[in-house]
Design an enzyme around this catalytic site. Structure first.
Site, PDB file in Angstrom:
ATOM      1  N   HIS A 112       0.825  -1.217   0.000  1.00 47.48           N
ATOM      2  CA  HIS A 112       0.000   0.000   0.000  1.00 47.48           C
ATOM      3  C   HIS A 112       0.863   1.272   0.000  1.00 47.48           C
ATOM      4  CE1 HIS A 112      -2.907   3.038   1.098  1.00 47.48           C
ATOM      5  NE2 HIS A 112      -2.341   3.197   2.280  1.00 47.48           N
ATOM      6  N   HIS A 147       3.905   6.829   5.490  1.00 49.65           N
ATOM      7  CA  HIS A 147       2.706   7.509   5.983  1.00 49.65           C
ATOM      8  C   HIS A 147       1.885   6.725   7.000  1.00 49.65           C
ATOM      9  CE1 HIS A 147       0.284   5.309   2.929  1.00 49.65           C
ATOM     10  NE2 HIS A 147      -0.728   5.586   3.714  1.00 49.65           N
ATOM     11  N   GLU A 180       0.963   5.668  12.701  1.00 48.25           N
ATOM     12  CA  GLU A 180      -0.371   5.271  13.118  1.00 48.25           C
ATOM     13  C   GLU A 180      -0.446   3.777  13.429  1.00 48.25           C
ATOM     14  OE1 GLU A 180      -2.909   6.836  13.941  1.00 48.25           O
ATOM     15  OE2 GLU A 180      -4.571   5.414  13.780  1.00 48.25           O
ATOM     16  N   ASP A 181       0.206   2.970  12.636  1.00 41.47           N
ATOM     17  CA  ASP A 181       0.002   1.524  12.735  1.00 41.47           C
ATOM     18  C   ASP A 181       1.104   0.751  13.445  1.00 41.47           C
ATOM     19  OD1 ASP A 181      -2.340   1.942  11.401  1.00 41.47           O
ATOM     20  OD2 ASP A 181      -1.557   1.359   9.429  1.00 41.47           O
TER      21      ASP A 181
HETATM   22 MN    MN Z   1      -2.690   4.666   3.910  1.00 44.57          MN
END
Ligand code: MN
Length: 741
Positions: free
Chosen positions: A65, A90, A94-95
Site C-alpha cells: 500500500h 505515511h 499510526e500503525d
Molecule cells: Mn494509507
C-alpha cells in the site's frame, strides 16, 4: 484499516521486491541525484521493516500500500523525493510503535512534518466521520484544509493515499465502502479538482460510480467500448491530415485521442437529462507540442498557429473556441479549445496545449510549481497560489464555520469568471453572476460602500444588475451613502458580502446599545423591573433564544420590534398591574357607566377577552366583573351576546384610546395557489414592508394549493385591514381573512 499478521512467504518477498523496483524506476526519473534516491531507499527499508508480517484485508503484504501511494505521488502528482519518502512512511506512526520523533531523527524535520500531518488527517477521518453527515464531514474537510497551512504536500499525499484505498475498495466490508466513497465524493474529489489533479480526480470519480451506480457504470462503459470500436477509424482519419500539416510546419508534437470518462458521461446525462447518444463531445483530440527552442513567439501565439493550421483543414464552430491560455481556469488549467467538423460529419473537440500546459492539466499543482521553479511559468502562473492563499486567509478567520467554508470551496470550483471593463477600458476579472455592486467592491471598499447606482454600457442600472462578459461598468457613488442590509440579498462575491456584513455588524453593535437603553427606559416607565425572567419572556415570544439578548436589543434598536409591542409580549395578568396597559381603553361617556356598584371611578381595569381578541377599531362591548375588572369583547362575539343576555346590568361601553400604540395578537387565515417562494414573499411582506411582527405560521400544502394561518401583532383594525388588502394582491393568494385565535 484492519490488518492481520502472518509470516511472509518467499512469494510475498518477491512481490514486494518487484513493486518497489517499479517505484524506484519512476522515482529515479524524478530525483535530482543519488542522495535523494538514498532517502527514498532508506524510507522504503524502514517502512518495510515496520510493516513486516502485516497484511491488508486483501491478504497482500501491507507495505504494498505505501509503495503504491508513493508511486501515485510521483507519477500522477509529480512530487519529489521528500514526498515519496513521506508516502512510504505515511502509515508507520499510526500503525506501528514508531513515533514522529523517530521519523524526525532518521529523516529530518520536513519529512517528519509531512508524516505527522498525514497521521493527524487519518485520525480525524477514522474517528468521527460518519458517511452522510454533512456537518461532520464539513468539519473534517476544514481540518484537512488546515494542513494546507503547514504544507500543501500533506493534502497531495493524502489524495494519493485515498486514491489507492479506492482502487482496493473491493476488499472493504460494505458499510466501510460507503463511508469511504461518500467521503471521497464530498471531500477528496473537490480537493483534487481544485488542486488541478485531473488524473486523480477522474479515477476517483469512476470508482465512485462503479460502486454507487453499478448498472449505469456498466452500461456506459459497454457503450463507450462499442462506440470506440465503431469510431476508431473515423478518428484516425480525422487526425491523419492534422499530423501531416503540423509536421510540414516543423512542430514537435504528439496527438492523443481522449474519450470522456464514464463518470463525466454519467454526470452529463443526469444533470442535462440527456441520453448517451446525445453526448456530442464523447471524443476529444489533444495536440501537445513542445515549443521550438529559441522561438520568440509566446506559447499562446504558437497555440494559435496550430489553430490556424488545423482550421485550414477543417471547419470549426466559432462559438466553441475557448481560450484558456489567455484566461486560465481558476484551478490553473490552460489550453486552447475548439470544435471541428470531421469529414465524416461529427463534431470533435480539439485541445491545443504545450507540454507544460499538459503536465499542469494532468498533474496539477506540483507540476505547476516545478515549472515555476524552472522559470517556465505561463502568463497567469499564480492562479493556484492565489487560491491557496485565499483558502489560508479564509481558514484563519474564526468566524467562518466549516459548512460555510465548504460552500466557499464548492462555489469557487463551479463559478467561472467573466471579464468586464472599467470606463477607461481596463479589463477586470469577476466571477460569473456578479452584480454591479460586486464590481464596485472589487475595485475598492469605499466605492462599494458609497455606491448608489451603476452605468453599464452607458445605461443607468441598479446596483443589483447582473454583469455580462464585455460589459463596461461605471459606478456612481455618493459620499453620504452607506452599506444596506438589502444588499446581502443580491451580492454574489464573498469579498463584497463579508465587507457588508462586517459593516452591518459594527453598525449592529451601535443598534444593540441603543435598543438596550430604549427597552430599559420603556419598561421602567411602565413600572416594570428589567429582570432576566422578563427578558426571557419577551425573547421567547419573538422566537429569540435565551442566550441571545443582543438580538432582542438589536431588533428594538433598528425598529423591527417597537418598545410598545413589547407590551403585548408580556403576560397580560402580570402587566395588568401597570397603569399604562390600561390606557388601551377609556370609558366612552361617563353617563353610560352604570352607577350602581361603581367604586373605582374612571380607572377601571380592562382586559381583552381571549375568546374573540378584539383589537383597536373593532366595535366592542365590556362586562364588569365582580372585582370591577372590565372584560372587553367584540360586539359580534357569541360569548358577549350570551353575557349581555344574562347580565345586562354589567355592560360597559368602552372606547379605544386613540393614541395607544400597543400591539394585539390576531390570526389571519390564508389560502392560495402554491408557487415557489410565495411563503417567503408573504412573510417578507408582513415583516419588512408592513413592519408587523409575526408570532407563528402554520401553513400546509397539498395538490398545488396551500392553506394555513399566520398569527401576528397589529396595532389596530386599520393596520389589519390594510395588511389584508395588500396580501390579497400578492400573486397566487386567493383568500385572506381574519379568524378566531
Ligand atoms: Mn494509507
Amino acid at each position: 484499516m484492519t490488518m492481520s499478521f502472518s509470516e511472509f512467504t518467499q512469494q510475498d518477498y518477491e512481490v514486494i521486491a518487484r513493486e518497489y523496483a517499479d517505484l524506484k524506476e519512476v522515482a529515479m526519473k524524478r530525483c535530482a541525484n543519488q542522495e535523494e534516491m538514498d532517502v527514498v531507499q532508506k524510507a522504503f527499508e524502514f517502512a518495510n521493516e515496520a510493516h513486516k508480517g502485516v497484511r491488508r484485508r486483501s491478504g497482500e503484504p501491507y507495505i504494498l500500500h505505501p509503495i503504491a501511494v508513493a508511486k501515485i505521488v510521483v507519477t500522477n502528482i509529480g512530487l519529489g523525493y521528500k514526498s515519496i519518502a513521506a508516502a512510504l512512511l505515511h502509515d508507520v506512526v499510526e500503525d506501528t510503535d514508531y513515533t514522529v520523533d523517530d521519523i524526525r531523527n532518521l529523516f529530518g524535520d520536513r519529512i517528519a512534518l509531512l508524516v505527522d500531518g498525514l497521521t493527524k488527517i487519518k485520525v480525524v477521518l477514522d474517528n468521527d466521520a460518519k458517511a452522510g453527515n454533512r456537518s461532520i464531514q464539513a468539519e473534517n474537510f476544514k481540518r484537512i484544509l488546515l494542513t494546507l497551512n503547514d504544507d500543501v504536500r500533506v493534502v497531495l499525499i493524502k489524495l494519493a493515499d485515498r486514491l489507492h484505498n479506492c482502487r482496493t475498495i473491493e476488499f472493504m466490508p460494505e458499510y466501510k465502502r460507503d463511508k469511504i466513497l461518500s467521503e471521497t465524493m464530498f471531500i477528496f474529489i473537490p480537493l483534487a479538482h481544485r488542486l488541478g489533479l485531473y488524473e486523480v480526480k477522474s479515477e476517483m470519480e469512476d470508482i465512485w460510480l462503479r460502486y454507487k451506480e453499478p448498472e449505469a457504470f456498466n452500461d456506459i462503459t459497454a457503450k463507450i467500448n462499442r462506440n470506440v470500436n465503431d469510431k476508431e477509424k473515423e478518428i484516425d482519419d480525422f487526425i491523419a491530415p492534422i499530423g501531416k500539416a503540423l509536421e510540414a510546419a516543423s512542430f514537435n508534437f504528439e496527438i492523443r485521442k481522449r474519450v470522456k470518462t464514464p463518470y463525466s458521461i454519467w454526470h452529463k446525462m443526469v444533470t442535462k437529462g440527456i441520453t448517451f447518444e446525445q453526448i456530442y463531445d464523447l471524443y476529444a483530440v489533444r495536440i501537445i507540442f513542445t515549443p521550438a527552442p529559441g522561438t520568440t513567439e509566446t506559447e499562446r501565439d504558437q497555440c494559435y498557429h496550430v489553430f490556424s493550421i488545423i482550421t485550414d483543414i477543417y471547419r470549426y464552430k466559432p462559438d466553441r473556441v475557448r481560450d484558456w491560455v489567455k484566461h486560465p481556469k481558476n484551478n490553473g488549467y490552460e489550453a486552447l479549445h475548439c470544435t471541428l467538423m470531421s469529414r465524416s460529419g461529427i463534431w470533435i473537440e480539439v485541445q491545443i496545449r504545450t507540454k507544460r500546459m499538459d503536465d499542469i492539466a494532468e498533474k496539477g499543482i506540483a507540476a505547476h510549481w516545478a515549472y515555476k521553479k524552472d522559470g517556465f511559468a505561463g502568463e497567469n502562473e499564480s492562479e493556484m497560489d492565489k487560491w491557496i492563499s485565499k483558502v489560508k486567509e479564509i481558514l484563519v478567520n474564526p468566524d467562518v464555520n466549516a459548512l460555510e467554508l465548504l460552500d466557499i470551496i464548492h462555489n469557487d470550483l463551479n463559478t467561472q469568471d467573466i471579464f468586464v471593463f472599467t470606463p477607461k477600458g481596463e479589463q477586470k476579472r469577476i466571477q460569473k453572476g456578479a452584480t454591479a455592486l460586486d464590481f464596485a467592491y472589487s475595485i475598492h471598499t469605499h466605492i462599494g460602500n458609497t455606491a448608489i447606482a451603476a452605468k453599464v454600457n452607458m445605461r443607468l442600472v441598479p446596483l443589483s444588475y447582473v454583469l455580462k462578459g464585455g460589459d463596461q461598468v461605471e459606478i456612481i457613488t455618493a459620499e453620504t451613502e452607506k452599506p444596506k442590509r438589502e444588499w446581502l440579498q443580491f451580492l454574489q462575491t464573498r469579498k463584497a458580502r463579508s465587507i457588508v456584513m462586517d459593516y452591518l455588524k459594527s453598525e449592529r453593535n451601535d443598534s444593540v446599545r441603543t435598543g438596550r437603553s430604549m427597552l430599559e427606559n420603556s419598561l421602567n416607565a411602565s413600572g416594570i423591573k428589567v429582570t432576566d425572567k422578563i427578558l426571557h419572556r419577551i425573547m421567547s415570544r419573538y422566537g429569540i433564544s435565551e442566550d441571545n439578548q443582543d438580538e432582542l436589543y438589536f431588533r428594538i434598536g433598528v425598529g423591527i420590534i417597537g418598545t410598545d409591542d413589547i407590551a403585548g409580549s408580556l403576560d397580560r395578568q402580570e402587566t395588568a398591574r401597570s397603569k399604562s396597559w390600561m390606557s388601551w381603553f377609556r370609558p366612552k361617556a361617563k353617563k353610560e357607566e352604570p352607577a350602581v356598584g361603581e367604586s373605582t371611578g374612571p380607572e377601571h381595569r380592562y382586559v381583552t377577552a381571549t375568546c374573540c381578541n378584539p383589537i383597536p377599531g373593532d366595535s366592542v362591548v365590556g362586562f364588569r366583573g365582580p372585582d370591577g375588572t372590565v372584560t372587553v369583547h367584540k360586539k359580534s362575539c357569541p360569548v358577549a351576546n350570551d353575557e349581555a343576555a344574562k347580565h345586562g346590568d354589567r355592560i360597559v361601553v368602552p372606547e379605544w384610546e386613540e393614541s395607544n400604540r400597543a400591539s394585539f395578537l390576531v390570526r389571519l387565515s390564508i389560502k392560495g395557489v402554491d408557487r415557489i417562494g410565495i411563503i417567503n414573499e408573504i412573510t417578507r411582506y408582513i415583516s419588512f414592508v408592513m413592519s408587523v411582527n409575526i408570532r407563528g405560521i402554520n401553513i400546509s400544502t397539498e395538490g398545488g394549493v396551500f392553506e394555513g394561518s399566520i398569527d401576528l401583532y397589529v396595532h389596530d383594525k386599520n393596520d389589519l385591514d390594510k395588511l389584508i388588502r395588500k396580501l390579497g394582491k400578492i400573486e397566487g393568494i386567493q383568500n385572506v381573512v381574519r379568524t378566531d385565535l
